[in-house]
Design an enzyme around this catalytic site. Structure first.
Site, PDB file in Angstrom:
ATOM      1  N   CYS A 214       0.654  -1.413  -0.232  1.00  0.00           N
ATOM      2  CA  CYS A 214      -0.148  -0.025   0.123  1.00  0.00           C
ATOM      3  C   CYS A 214       0.778   1.347   0.038  1.00  0.00           C
ATOM      4  O   CYS A 214       1.894   1.285  -0.681  1.00  0.00           O
ATOM      5  CB  CYS A 214      -0.723   0.243   0.753  1.00  0.00           C
TER       6      CYS A 214
ATOM      7  N   ASN B 239       2.225   1.562   4.717  1.00  0.00           N
ATOM      8  CA  ASN B 239       2.464   0.190   5.176  1.00  0.00           C
ATOM      9  C   ASN B 239       2.358   0.571   6.942  1.00  0.00           C
ATOM     10  O   ASN B 239       3.038  -0.793   7.016  1.00  0.00           O
ATOM     11  CB  ASN B 239       3.782  -0.619   4.597  1.00  0.00           C
TER      12      ASN B 239
ATOM     13  N   CYS C  58      -1.463   1.011   7.201  1.00  0.00           N
ATOM     14  CA  CYS C  58      -3.222   0.691   7.728  1.00  0.00           C
ATOM     15  C   CYS C  58      -3.219  -1.035   6.307  1.00  0.00           C
ATOM     16  O   CYS C  58      -3.692  -2.160   7.102  1.00  0.00           O
ATOM     17  CB  CYS C  58      -3.445   1.560   7.148  1.00  0.00           C
ATOM     18  N   ARG C  59      -3.378  -0.438   5.516  1.00  0.00           N
ATOM     19  CA  ARG C  59      -3.771  -1.698   4.943  1.00  0.00           C
ATOM     20  C   ARG C  59      -3.252  -3.021   4.824  1.00  0.00           C
ATOM     21  O   ARG C  59      -3.499  -3.880   4.497  1.00  0.00           O
ATOM     22  CB  ARG C  59      -4.559  -0.705   3.742  1.00  0.00           C
ATOM     23  N   SER C  60      -2.014  -2.810   4.136  1.00  0.00           N
ATOM     24  CA  SER C  60      -0.667  -3.929   3.801  1.00  0.00           C
ATOM     25  C   SER C  60      -0.507  -4.646   4.791  1.00  0.00           C
ATOM     26  O   SER C  60      -0.948  -5.788   4.505  1.00  0.00           O
ATOM     27  CB  SER C  60       0.093  -3.569   2.260  1.00  0.00           C
TER      28      SER C  60
ATOM     29  N   ASP D 138      -8.288   3.529   0.770  1.00  0.00           N
ATOM     30  CA  ASP D 138      -7.473   5.133   2.161  1.00  0.00           C
ATOM     31  C   ASP D 138      -8.285   4.776   3.277  1.00  0.00           C
ATOM     32  O   ASP D 138      -8.423   6.123   2.879  1.00  0.00           O
ATOM     33  CB  ASP D 138      -6.847   5.745   1.009  1.00  0.00           C
TER      34      ASP D 138
END
Ligand code: 4NP
Length: 162
Positions: A9, A12, A14-16, A126
């Site tokens: 993401c 690095n 939150c999402r990934s 995001d």
């Protein structure tokens, strides 16, 4: 042979890291953790060394998933070293491919939402500047996407071993 996955993401945090830890959770529950391994990285340098975002970790914990990890930036060598590179959104996808101008590794790079079986989203939104609901949504979406990607991998390895 181990299959190595890298989730990517922007930050690095939150999402990934959520995708990485969700996939690890699925792999452990299916006794596949010795066959498939996960890591994550960000396309930016904004949060190098940081732990996962506290709001993201809270949303993951509500689903029984602990977010572990420390942010790092994606490097060109990652495209060579990993088997699959999974982007969270279109910007990530473009930034990943920019590290591979000759296109040698393009076949390894996918958008994780392409593997969703229930959601129709094309990107993982995001959540960073939004509220609590956005973080919960990311977890729900990634559970769907990671399950779908795992099914894809298992089918792939079954068809290539016959
Ligand atoms: P991520 O979320 O890419 O899912 O880790 C973000 C984290 C930080 C920022 C943006 C998105 N930021 O602008 O600092």
């Amino acid at each position: 042979m181990t299959i190595q996955l890298l989730f990517v993401c922007l930050g690095n945090i939150c999402r990934s890291p959520s995708a990485e830890n969700i996939m690890n959770h699925l792999l452990q529950s299916r006794q596949l953790a010795d066959q498939i391994t996960c890591d994550s990285a960000g396309t930016s340098s904004y949060h190098i060394g940081s732990a996962p975002d506290r709001r993201m970790a809270q949303a993951a914990r509500a689903e029984g998933i602990t977010l572990a990890g420390q942010a790092r930036q994606l490097q060109a060598a990652d495209l060579e070293n990993f088997d699959w590179i999974l982007a969270m959104d279109d910007d990530n996808y473009r930034d990943i491919l920019r590290l591979d101008p000759d296109g040698r590794f393009h076949h390894k790079v996918r958008k994780i939402c392409d593997f969703c079986r229930h959601h129709t989203d094309k990107e993982v939104p995001d959540p960073y500047y939004g509220g609590e609901a956005g973080f919960k949504y990311v977890i729900d979406l990634l559970l769907d996407a990671c399950e779908g990607f795992l099914e894809f991998l298992l089918q792939e390895s079954a068809s290539s071993s016959v």
